[in-house]
Scaffold this motif. Structure first.
Motif, mmCIF file in Angstrom:
data_model
loop_
_atom_site.group_PDB
_atom_site.id
_atom_site.type_symbol
_atom_site.label_atom_id
_atom_site.label_comp_id
_atom_site.label_asym_id
_atom_site.label_seq_id
_atom_site.Cartn_x
_atom_site.Cartn_y
_atom_site.Cartn_z
ATOM 1 N N LYS A 194 0.828 -1.219 0.000
ATOM 2 C CA LYS A 194 0.000 0.000 0.000
ATOM 3 C C LYS A 194 0.849 1.250 0.000
ATOM 4 O O LYS A 194 1.764 1.390 0.811
ATOM 5 C CB LYS A 194 -0.895 0.007 1.245
ATOM 6 C CG LYS A 194 -2.113 -0.876 1.081
ATOM 7 C CD LYS A 194 -2.984 -0.827 2.320
ATOM 8 C CE LYS A 194 -4.050 -1.917 2.207
ATOM 9 N NZ LYS A 194 -4.663 -2.241 3.481
ATOM 10 N N LEU A 195 0.489 2.172 -0.884
ATOM 11 C CA LEU A 195 1.153 3.481 -0.895
ATOM 12 C C LEU A 195 0.401 4.377 0.072
ATOM 13 O O LEU A 195 -0.832 4.408 0.041
ATOM 14 C CB LEU A 195 1.015 4.113 -2.279
ATOM 15 C CG LEU A 195 2.100 4.012 -3.316
ATOM 16 C CD1 LEU A 195 1.757 4.935 -4.467
ATOM 17 C CD2 LEU A 195 3.477 4.349 -2.784
ATOM 18 N N LYS A 196 1.112 5.120 0.912
ATOM 19 C CA LYS A 196 0.423 6.016 1.853
ATOM 20 C C LYS A 196 -0.127 7.233 1.114
ATOM 21 O O LYS A 196 0.403 7.632 0.088
ATOM 22 C CB LYS A 196 1.415 6.500 2.899
ATOM 23 C CG LYS A 196 1.754 5.435 3.901
ATOM 24 C CD LYS A 196 2.621 6.031 4.992
ATOM 25 C CE LYS A 196 3.171 4.928 5.878
ATOM 26 N NZ LYS A 196 4.472 5.254 6.421
ATOM 27 N N ARG A 211 -2.587 11.171 -6.697
ATOM 28 C CA ARG A 211 -1.642 10.078 -6.901
ATOM 29 C C ARG A 211 -0.222 10.602 -7.106
ATOM 30 O O ARG A 211 0.732 10.069 -6.551
ATOM 31 C CB ARG A 211 -2.068 9.295 -8.124
ATOM 32 C CG ARG A 211 -1.256 8.089 -8.342
ATOM 33 C CD ARG A 211 -2.165 7.078 -8.961
ATOM 34 N NE ARG A 211 -1.504 6.442 -10.070
ATOM 35 C CZ ARG A 211 -0.677 5.431 -9.886
ATOM 36 N NH1 ARG A 211 -0.436 5.006 -8.689
ATOM 37 N NH2 ARG A 211 -0.110 4.859 -10.917
ATOM 38 N N ALA A 217 1.090 11.664 -3.786
ATOM 39 C CA ALA A 217 1.462 10.502 -2.962
ATOM 40 C C ALA A 217 2.780 9.888 -3.451
ATOM 41 O O ALA A 217 3.636 9.509 -2.647
ATOM 42 C CB ALA A 217 0.356 9.459 -2.983
ATOM 43 N N ILE A 219 -3.132 7.894 -0.347
ATOM 44 C CA ILE A 219 -4.186 7.830 -1.382
ATOM 45 C C ILE A 219 -5.334 6.995 -0.837
ATOM 46 O O ILE A 219 -5.111 5.960 -0.201
ATOM 47 C CB ILE A 219 -3.757 7.149 -2.699
ATOM 48 C CG1 ILE A 219 -2.296 7.410 -3.021
ATOM 49 C CG2 ILE A 219 -4.640 7.571 -3.844
ATOM 50 C CD1 ILE A 219 -1.864 6.792 -4.346
ATOM 51 N N ASP A 220 -6.553 7.461 -1.128
ATOM 52 C CA ASP A 220 -7.719 6.737 -0.616
ATOM 53 C C ASP A 220 -8.200 5.663 -1.589
ATOM 54 O O ASP A 220 -8.656 4.613 -1.179
ATOM 55 C CB ASP A 220 -8.896 7.702 -0.378
ATOM 56 C CG ASP A 220 -8.556 8.653 0.747
ATOM 57 O OD1 ASP A 220 -7.782 8.224 1.636
ATOM 58 O OD2 ASP A 220 -9.021 9.802 0.729
ATOM 59 N N ARG A 231 -6.023 3.012 -6.125
ATOM 60 C CA ARG A 231 -4.670 3.203 -6.652
ATOM 61 C C ARG A 231 -3.591 3.068 -5.595
ATOM 62 O O ARG A 231 -2.416 3.014 -5.898
ATOM 63 C CB ARG A 231 -4.548 4.572 -7.318
ATOM 64 C CG ARG A 231 -5.311 4.645 -8.615
ATOM 65 C CD ARG A 231 -5.528 6.060 -8.971
ATOM 66 N NE ARG A 231 -6.085 6.743 -7.817
ATOM 67 C CZ ARG A 231 -5.922 8.005 -7.567
ATOM 68 N NH1 ARG A 231 -5.238 8.743 -8.376
ATOM 69 N NH2 ARG A 231 -6.474 8.545 -6.503
ATOM 70 N N ARG A 232 -4.001 3.062 -4.279
ATOM 71 C CA ARG A 232 -2.972 2.900 -3.252
ATOM 72 C C ARG A 232 -2.390 1.478 -3.259
ATOM 73 O O ARG A 232 -1.311 1.240 -2.765
ATOM 74 C CB ARG A 232 -3.518 3.259 -1.876
ATOM 75 C CG ARG A 232 -4.468 2.252 -1.266
ATOM 76 C CD ARG A 232 -4.884 2.735 0.114
ATOM 77 N NE ARG A 232 -5.753 1.795 0.776
ATOM 78 C CZ ARG A 232 -7.064 1.700 0.552
ATOM 79 N NH1 ARG A 232 -7.632 2.503 -0.320
ATOM 80 N NH2 ARG A 232 -7.784 0.838 1.206
#
Ligand code: ATP
Length: 244
Positions: A135-137, A166, A169, A139-140, A143-144
């Motif tokens: 998970k990328l921090k 995006r 992030a 982004i809701d 796309r996270r």
């Protein structure tokens, strides 16, 4: 179409058809059609041609991709529908990975995108295996969720036709970001390290050829180049207004 092939509008109409076909074939989300409409409007203002500032950005993008340790080309529905062959060519010439990453995610659409990329020559398409996800921090949306071996660990990410959250992030995650965005004022355009203000259907071909050159170091200032893009739009409008 009653427009000669040499007219720039011909390419625009062809592009519109590709998007509509992409929608019918499950590649493009309905929101993707709207995003394309926004792009078309800016393309009209730009004059439907690749500007000098876009050519500068293409050189900088090619250099950045060639210098990267682990570059990733992020693919959404619009990008896959518009230039699947060029995505594969760019991945080959710059030794980049390809990852499917969608705003409006659905397994069906992801599979359709992966299928067209593979049909166009991709050996591996990341973003398809849930076991490899991270998970990328910041982004809701869906796309996270990114691929551990792809965007998550990349140093350079090409994210075309994106929204600003995006890009922000990715920048927070210390990635270098390259984008194609016809709107030089969008948050994506303003946040990326290299913004190519051009239609991806024209620029991807140019980026592929530029990335084949050995390429000397490019001095590039994105903010300055975006200002030049805005001035180019202004000049184009003034010229049109004079002749109206
Ligand atoms: P932001 O959040 O970055 O301010 P936005 O909400 O305007 O952007 P979206 O609608 O999510 O952006 O994304 C679409 C972007 O992609 C728009 O800026 C549009 O101009 C651009 N775009 C659409 N089609 C193309 C295309 N074919 N080539 C290049 N850019 C395109």
């Amino acid at each position: 179409m009653n427009i000669p092939k040499s007219h720039p509008r011909y390419l625009s109409l062809q592009t519109r058809e590709k998007l509509v076909n992409g929608f019918v074939n499950n590649l493009v989300a309905k929101e993707g059609l709207l995003a394309h409409g926004r792009g078309e409007a800016f393309d009209y203002l730009i004059g439907e041609k690749t500007t000098k500032s876009a050519k500068n950005a293409i050189k900088a993008a090619a250099y950045m991709l060639n210098q990267a340790q682990n570059s990733v080309i992020s693919v959404n529905g619009n990008f896959a529908a518009l230039c699947p062959k060029e995505i594969i060519q760019l991945a080959k010439t710059t030794n980049s990975k390809i990852e499917v990453n969608l705003f409006y995610s659905s397994e069906k659409r992801k599979k359709a995108i992966s299928k067209i990329l593979k049909k166009s020559g991709a050996k591996q398409v990341l973003g398809m295996d849930k076991k490899q996800s991270a998970k990328l921090k910041g982004i809701d949306s869906a796309r996270r969720i990114v691929d551990k071996n792809g965007i998550f660990s990349a140093d350079v990410v090409l994210v075309p036709l994106e929204d600003g959250d995006r890009t922000i992030a990715l920048k927070k995650a210390k990635k270098k970001v390259i984008t194609f965005d016809l709107n030089p004022l969008s948050r994506t355009a303003q946040t990326a390290d290299v913004t190519i203000v051009d239609n991806v259907t024209r620029s991807m071909k140019l980026l592929v050829s530029e990335s084949k050159k050995s390429g000397r170091k490019v001095t590039f200032d994105n903010k300055k180049n975006l200002k030049s893009s805005i001035l180019e739009i202004r000049k184009n409008l003034e010229r049109r207004a004079k002749n109206a």
